[in-house]
Scaffold this motif. Structure first.
Motif, short mmCIF file in Angstrom:
data_model
loop_
_atom_site.label_atom_id
_atom_site.label_comp_id
_atom_site.label_asym_id
_atom_site.label_seq_id
_atom_site.Cartn_x
_atom_site.Cartn_y
_atom_site.Cartn_z
N ALA A 1 14.86 31.15 -8.17
CA ALA A 1 15.23 30.13 -7.19
C ALA A 1 15.82 28.91 -7.88
O ALA A 1 16.80 28.33 -7.41
N GLN A 2 15.26 28.56 -9.03
CA GLN A 2 15.78 27.40 -9.78
C GLN A 2 17.22 27.67 -10.23
O GLN A 2 18.09 26.82 -10.14
N MET A 3 17.42 28.87 -10.76
CA MET A 3 18.75 29.26 -11.23
C MET A 3 19.76 29.21 -10.09
O MET A 3 20.89 28.75 -10.25
N GLN A 4 19.31 29.70 -8.94
CA GLN A 4 20.19 29.70 -7.76
C GLN A 4 20.59 28.26 -7.39
O GLN A 4 21.74 27.98 -7.09
N GLN A 5 19.61 27.34 -7.49
CA GLN A 5 19.92 25.94 -7.18
C GLN A 5 20.98 25.39 -8.13
O GLN A 5 21.86 24.65 -7.72
N VAL A 6 20.85 25.78 -9.40
CA VAL A 6 21.83 25.30 -10.40
C VAL A 6 23.23 25.81 -10.04
O VAL A 6 24.20 25.05 -10.02
N VAL A 7 23.29 27.09 -9.70
CA VAL A 7 24.60 27.66 -9.33
C VAL A 7 25.13 26.96 -8.08
O VAL A 7 26.31 26.59 -8.01
N TYR A 8 24.26 26.73 -7.12
CA TYR A 8 24.70 26.05 -5.89
C TYR A 8 25.23 24.66 -6.20
O TYR A 8 26.22 24.20 -5.63
N ARG A 9 24.55 23.96 -7.12
CA ARG A 9 25.01 22.59 -7.46
C ARG A 9 26.37 22.64 -8.13
O ARG A 9 27.24 21.81 -7.87
N ILE A 10 26.55 23.64 -8.99
CA ILE A 10 27.86 23.77 -9.67
C ILE A 10 28.94 24.05 -8.63
O ILE A 10 30.03 23.45 -8.64
N LEU A 11 28.64 24.94 -7.70
CA LEU A 11 29.65 25.28 -6.68
C LEU A 11 29.93 24.07 -5.79
O LEU A 11 31.09 23.76 -5.50
N ASP A 12 28.87 23.39 -5.39
CA ASP A 12 29.04 22.21 -4.52
C ASP A 12 29.90 21.15 -5.23
O ASP A 12 30.86 20.63 -4.65
N ALA A 13 29.58 20.86 -6.49
CA ALA A 13 30.32 19.81 -7.23
C ALA A 13 31.78 20.20 -7.39
O ALA A 13 32.68 19.37 -7.24
N ASN A 14 32.04 21.47 -7.66
CA ASN A 14 33.42 21.87 -7.91
C ASN A 14 34.23 22.05 -6.63
O ASN A 14 35.45 21.86 -6.64
N LEU A 15 33.55 22.37 -5.55
CA LEU A 15 34.26 22.38 -4.25
C LEU A 15 34.71 20.96 -3.92
O LEU A 15 35.82 20.73 -3.45
N LEU B 1 38.82 25.66 1.12
CA LEU B 1 37.69 25.09 0.37
C LEU B 1 36.55 24.76 1.32
O LEU B 1 35.38 25.04 1.05
N ALA B 2 36.92 24.16 2.47
CA ALA B 2 35.89 23.77 3.46
C ALA B 2 35.14 25.01 3.94
O ALA B 2 33.91 24.97 4.13
N HIS B 3 35.86 26.12 4.11
CA HIS B 3 35.25 27.36 4.58
C HIS B 3 34.15 27.82 3.61
O HIS B 3 33.10 28.32 4.02
N TRP B 4 34.40 27.65 2.31
CA TRP B 4 33.41 28.10 1.32
C TRP B 4 32.30 27.07 1.10
O TRP B 4 31.27 27.38 0.50
N HIS B 5 32.51 25.86 1.58
CA HIS B 5 31.53 24.80 1.32
C HIS B 5 30.42 24.84 2.37
O HIS B 5 30.35 24.02 3.28
#
Ligand SMILES: Cc1ncc(COP(=O)(O)OP(=O)(O)O)c(N)n1
Ligand SMILES: Cc1nc(C(=O)O)sc1CCOP(=O)(O)O
Ligand SMILES: [Mg+2]
Length: 368
Positions: free
Chosen positions: A28-42, A76-80
């Protein structure tokens, strides 16, 4: 805090191997990290696109480029998704304080656009890679989007060049001078937007050095920079295009090397050469020599009649050239010229800024 558990098991050859098993909370922690990376780059990609979009809208007035930016932002909005947004932790992000000195300053619109294209492309590359951990289609989708952004960049830069060419009514063709950079800068300050580097004698090492410096200078003033004769040199210094004479490389070959986003100019002396240059896809033509000139000795004048012919028949921008200066520019304008190119009138001027201002003002006067 949860920990991973190392357990041993037997592999196919019956050897004991260590297998790392991630606990549920670690996943779950790893998933959060990936989500944060995706959110920041979107966010990064969307912001960069928005900056580019504003230029397409207000700077270029170009509905097609604007539409492409909008489309990409919508994608981008669609993926965010809400779950990606929910992972955001701005106070805990050490990256928000970090800026590079280069980000504090932009030397020109071109530099600003390039920096933001770079930002969008980098963000999309990150989204492509980390997105594979989030959704089976995300990697592929962002790869395609990244290529669309490359195409958008090429189209936008090419469009900018063509637009600036059409807006340029005075063209400085340089000749060797001890004070070349200083003189060109003075002319740029006077409102010059189109410069050609022409040196028939220098070694390539000198040409490369001078052309690089001139390109930087011209771009910092938002002006176009063209190289005379040499397609290879134009590419090497990232010039906006090349000017070809009747004895130089054919337009078709130069086009293959330069693509459609860079400009190709062609010298013409008569109606036949003009029609051929247009048919072959020149972006602009030189029309001259209007008057005999020591800068191009031994080339007989084509005269004002040819200027009038160009005014009636050229479908692309054309520059009257040869012996033109502040004293005779109005005769050339009278004959129909809306654009002129000069060498000595500026390079040998005591006050290049003032001469440029005068020539530019004369050319603009005729449009009123
Ligand atoms: C704007 C412009 N028009 C004409 C020329 C002359 O080109 P070319 O005939 O190839 O002669 P050189 O300049 O190479 O001596 C030009 N350079 N620019
Ligand atoms: C480089 C060049 N090409 C010409 C052409 O007619 O093709 S006339 C020319 C020289 C123009 O120099 P000036 O402004 O000093 O007379
Ligand atoms: Mg030439």
């Amino acid at each position: 805090m949860s920990k991973s558990v190392d357990i041993t098991s037997l592999n196919e050859s019956n050897n004991r191997v260590v297998v790392m098993v991630e606990s549920h909370s670690q996943k779950a922690q790893m998933q959060q990290v990936v989500y944060r990376i995706l959110d920041a780059n979107l966010d990064r990609a969307r912001e960069g696109l928005r900056i580019i979009e504003e230029w397409c809208r207000f700077g270029l007035n170009n509905a097609q480029l604007l539409g492409e930016c909008k489309y990409l932002r919508q994608e981008l909005a669609h993926w965010h998704t809400a779950e990606l947004r929910a992972a955001r932790d701005t106070p805990g992000d050490p990256g928000t304080e970090l800026t590079h000195p280069q980000e504090e300053q932009r030397s020109s619109i071109k530099a600003l656009l390039q920096a933001n294209f770079c930002r969008v492309q980098e963000a999309m590359r990150v989204l492509e890679e980390y997105g594979k951990l989030y959704h089976p289609n995300m990697g592929k989708a962002f790869k395609q989007m990244r290529y669309r952004v490359y195409t958008l960049e090429t189209s936008l830069m090419g469009y900018q060049r063509h637009q600036l060419l059409w807006r340029s009514h005075l063209y400085l063709v340089t000749s060797p001078s001890e004070t070349l950079l200083k003189t060109v800068e003075a002319a740029l300050k006077g409102g010059l937007t189109l410069v050609q580097y022409r040196d028939k004698m220098a070694d390539d090492t000198v040409r490369l050095e001078q052309a690089t410096k001139l390109r930087q200078l011209c771009h910092s003033y938002g002006a176009l920079f063209i190289v005379n004769d040499r397609v290879d040199l134009a590419l090497a210094v990232d010039a906006d295009g090349v000017h070809l004479g009747q004895q130089d490389m054919p337009i078709a070959m130069a086009r293959q090397l330069l693509g459609h986003q860079r400009l190709i100019g062609k010298s013409t002396t008569n109606a036949e050469e003009m029609q051929k240059a247009i048919a072959e896809g020149a972006d602009y033509i030189g029309v001259g020599p209007v008057y005999e000139t020591p800068t191009k000795a031994n080339k007989p004048a084509a005269g004002l009649n040819y200027v009038s012919y160009a005014a009636q028949n050229s479908s692309i921008p054309w520059f009257a050239i040869g012996g033109i200066d502040a004293n005779n520019i109005n005769d050339v304008i009278e004959a129909g010229a809306e654009r002129v190119a000069v060498v000595r009138a500026i390079i040998e001027a005591e006050q290049p800024t003032l001469v440029t201002q005068y020539l530019v003002s004369q050319m603009h006067r005729i449009k009123l």
